[in-house]
Design an enzyme around this catalytic site. Sequence first.
Site, PDB file in Angstrom:
ATOM      1  N   ASP A 137     -26.249  -3.737  17.968  1.00  0.00           N
ATOM      2  CA  ASP A 137     -25.185  -3.683  18.969  1.00  0.00           C
ATOM      3  C   ASP A 137     -24.634  -5.092  19.149  1.00  0.00           C
ATOM      4  O   ASP A 137     -25.379  -6.000  19.537  1.00  0.00           O
ATOM      5  CB  ASP A 137     -25.727  -3.156  20.293  1.00  0.00           C
ATOM      6  CG  ASP A 137     -26.436  -1.817  20.137  1.00  0.00           C
ATOM      7  OD1 ASP A 137     -25.920  -0.981  19.381  1.00  0.00           O
ATOM      8  OD2 ASP A 137     -27.498  -1.626  20.749  1.00  0.00           O
ATOM      9  N   ASP A 164     -24.861  10.806  25.561  1.00  0.00           N
ATOM     10  CA  ASP A 164     -25.514   9.720  26.282  1.00  0.00           C
ATOM     11  C   ASP A 164     -26.138  10.288  27.543  1.00  0.00           C
ATOM     12  O   ASP A 164     -25.458  10.917  28.369  1.00  0.00           O
ATOM     13  CB  ASP A 164     -24.503   8.633  26.652  1.00  0.00           C
ATOM     14  CG  ASP A 164     -24.007   7.859  25.432  1.00  0.00           C
ATOM     15  OD1 ASP A 164     -24.486   8.148  24.308  1.00  0.00           O
ATOM     16  OD2 ASP A 164     -23.160   6.971  25.602  1.00  0.00           O
TER      17      ASP A 164
END
Length: 244
Positions: free
Chosen positions: A129, A8
Amino acid sequence: MLILPAIDLRGGYCVRLTQGDYSQERIYDSDPLRVAQEFEGQGATWIHVVDLDGAKSGAPQNWDAIASIARGVSIPIEVGGGVRSLETARRLIDAGVSRVVVGTKLVEDHDLAAEFFAVFGNNIVAGIDARDGKAAVAGWVQQSAVTAVELAKAMEALGAKRIILTDIAQDGMLSGPNLDLLGAVSSQVAIPVIHSGGIGTLEDLKLLYYMSTYRPEGVIVGRAIYEGRFSVRQAVDSLASFGA
């Protein structure tokens, strides 16, 4: 079942958030390429990269880091975060990215979603998500009214070849995967699903592996690796032993 270690990116650094909360950030490494090469050396066959700045702003921000990773490893990488146009997806693919993850635009614009799948085929992944069963958008900051199951079915109908399913509540918590959400979505689509969120132990990988009919194609793992719960090598070897 594949292991996809996660990188990330925020401000060019390798970081992790807790439950997608940008105020709960921990920096793990200043050199994402070094992290990617280490993952490859330990047996990873894919790497999952998220541009957190891009997810929040609406356009990728960590281009240099992404291009460096794509050039610096021999295994394929997939990248998501701020991909809201065909031009952005094309630029990522031209930079060496093998799969581009599209999330927010799937909810906002089904016509554009269909175009993504038609133009790029297997190079596009539908990123779903979920928070409390409903799809979240804009870097997980906003909640939509559509459920993860509804969105998965719609994306498959529009031509999606693969889904990455993330349970936001489990992300970064190391508390185990949401098997109910994974089963609910996997039971309603025929395309492969990659699981993300909550992996904290090798036993969690075993739970997913033995889901039988709903076993995910792959598992994205982040914090557990960075905090030394297990290594990429241990995860890869464990999956090999499950299938022995």
